[in-house]
Write an enzyme that holds these catalytic residues in place. Structure first.
Site, PDB file in Angstrom:
ATOM      1  N   LYS A 195      53.846  47.931  38.804  1.00 13.30           N
ATOM      2  CA  LYS A 195      53.015  46.823  38.305  1.00 13.30           C
ATOM      3  C   LYS A 195      51.534  47.187  38.325  1.00 13.30           C
ATOM      4  CE  LYS A 195      51.376  45.209  42.460  1.00 13.30           C
ATOM      5  NZ  LYS A 195      50.047  44.686  42.823  1.00 13.30           N
ATOM      6  N   THR A 252      49.215  40.475  38.808  1.00 20.44           N
ATOM      7  CA  THR A 252      48.290  41.609  38.790  1.00 20.44           C
ATOM      8  C   THR A 252      47.701  41.836  37.407  1.00 20.44           C
ATOM      9  OG1 THR A 252      49.690  42.588  40.499  1.00 20.44           O
ATOM     10  CG2 THR A 252      48.060  44.017  39.509  1.00 20.44           C
ATOM     11  N   ARG A 259      42.410  44.524  41.478  1.00 17.62           N
ATOM     12  CA  ARG A 259      41.607  45.741  41.328  1.00 17.62           C
ATOM     13  C   ARG A 259      42.099  46.578  40.157  1.00 17.62           C
ATOM     14  NH1 ARG A 259      42.656  47.646  47.472  1.00 17.62           N
ATOM     15  NH2 ARG A 259      42.389  45.608  48.432  1.00 17.62           N
ATOM     16  N   ASN A 260      43.407  46.603  39.958  1.00 18.46           N
ATOM     17  CA  ASN A 260      43.964  47.430  38.889  1.00 18.46           C
ATOM     18  C   ASN A 260      43.585  46.883  37.515  1.00 18.46           C
ATOM     19  OD1 ASN A 260      45.831  49.486  40.353  1.00 18.46           O
ATOM     20  ND2 ASN A 260      46.194  47.530  41.363  1.00 18.46           N
TER      21      ASN A 260
END
Length: 337
Positions: A195, A252, A259-260
């Site tokens: 992910k 996410t 952060r990603n």
């Protein structure tokens, strides 16, 4: 039935997620020792009763004690919760192994793959701790800041040892922090790793202004890629469409707390990887994991085009626009595999 009495836990790793999990355990009335390697930072936490750097909004309950002494953190604890990045997991477990009592069990909240080996966290744990000690993983759609503020959250705790999974679920679970148990550590591990790579791809797409349709496309087809890899490695499809797979993927990819996702946005804006990571100021797991996912897919003949393009942007210097074009120019195909 899981034991719900107050217990003592050592949480190893005082970043944002480790701090949030330590706070949650302490809110449940457990004694918690939060270990971090930087003595000055730990001293500051003890004085401020908060992690001012990573989670300032979460005040430490009275039963939470920060410490920079790993031996003191582990000694006498009922169980251990390890919260470190995937590239640091082996070194952390190596340091813990000689300190552990035979009865102590180990739960990790690490998402990713070991660099160079592409091992999932449970495989690293088996090599370092052996196969007799009960171990497990905590994963799922959860931002540390929201857990720290006491907002509603749900996670999965998976272990081959059903008693351990139930014990840890009872330790964390309350009216706002809900825990589901599972036995599929492979599926949970794959979901938590892949992910992050897909979120970088979605961040790039959004940063390039490609819109909501493209975001939905990447999330949906990204889930297919996650499932191909997870099932090939021995995970369950049910796990991968649950909290630790689809749930974490949606979170996410869709919120700038990730952060990603922010890494993808920065790459789309023209930053290179080191500049983007420095600006984010914390480890971006998807950067390292993309290399291992790409290698695993190539070696096993698994079709993962979105992950492959993310890898090319992150590690081969390809322009985000070129990577996006290669995806949109792919020929049509049946959606059902």
């Amino acid at each position: 039935m899981a034991d719900k009495r107050p217990r003592c836990y050592a949480v190893i790793g005082a970043g944002s997620w480790g701090t949030a999990l330590a706070v949650q355990l302490a809110r449940r009335g457990h004694a918690v020792r939060l270990w971090g390697r930087e003595a000055a930072a730990i001293e500051a936490m003890a004085e401020a009763r908060a992690n001012a750097r990573y989670l300032p909004e979460a005040t430490f309950p009275a039963t939470l004690a920060p410490t920079a002494d790993l031996g003191a953190a582990v000694d006498g604890a009922d169980d251990i919760v390890v919260v470190v990045p995937s590239h640091a997991l082996r070194a952390c477990l190596d340091a813990l192994a000689p300190l552990l009592a035979p009865r102590q069990r180990v739960l990790w909240a690490t998402k990713g793959l070991e660099p160079e080996t592409a091992l999932l966290p449970h495989e690293v744990a088996a090599q370092v701790l052996g196969v007799e000690r009960p171990v497990g993983v905590l994963s799922g759609p959860s931002f540390a800041g929201e857990v720290g503020r006491g907002l509603p959250t749900a996670v999965t705790i998976a272990s081959a040892d059903a008693v351990f999974a139930a014990d840890m679920a009872a330790a964390f679970h309350d009216g706002v922090f809900r825990v589901y148990t599972a036995h599929d550590v492979i599926g949970v591990g794959v979901g938590g790793a892949v992910k992050n790579v897909l979120a970088i791809a979605v961040g790039i797409s959004d940063g390039l202004g490609y819109g909501a349709n493209a975001r939905a496309l990447l999330i949906t087809r990204g889930l297919s890629e996650m499932m191909r890899l997870g099932v090939t490695l021995g995970g369950s499809r049910e796990t991968l469409i649950g909290m630790a797979g689809l749930g974490d993927l949606l979170l996410t990819c869709s919120d700038d707390q990730s952060r990603n996702r922010r890494m993808g946005l920065r790459l789309a804006a023209g930053d290179d990887v080191p500049t983007a990571e420095a600006g984010i100021g914390q480890v971006v797991e998807g950067v390292r994991v993309a290399r291992e996912v790409h290698r695993m897919a190539r070696e096993r003949g698994i079709d993962m085009p979105i992950a492959a393009q993310a890898y090319r942007v992150l590690h081969e210097g390809d322009a985000p626009q070129a990577a996006a074009r290669r995806l949109t120019e792919r020929p049509y195909r049946s959606e059902v595999e």
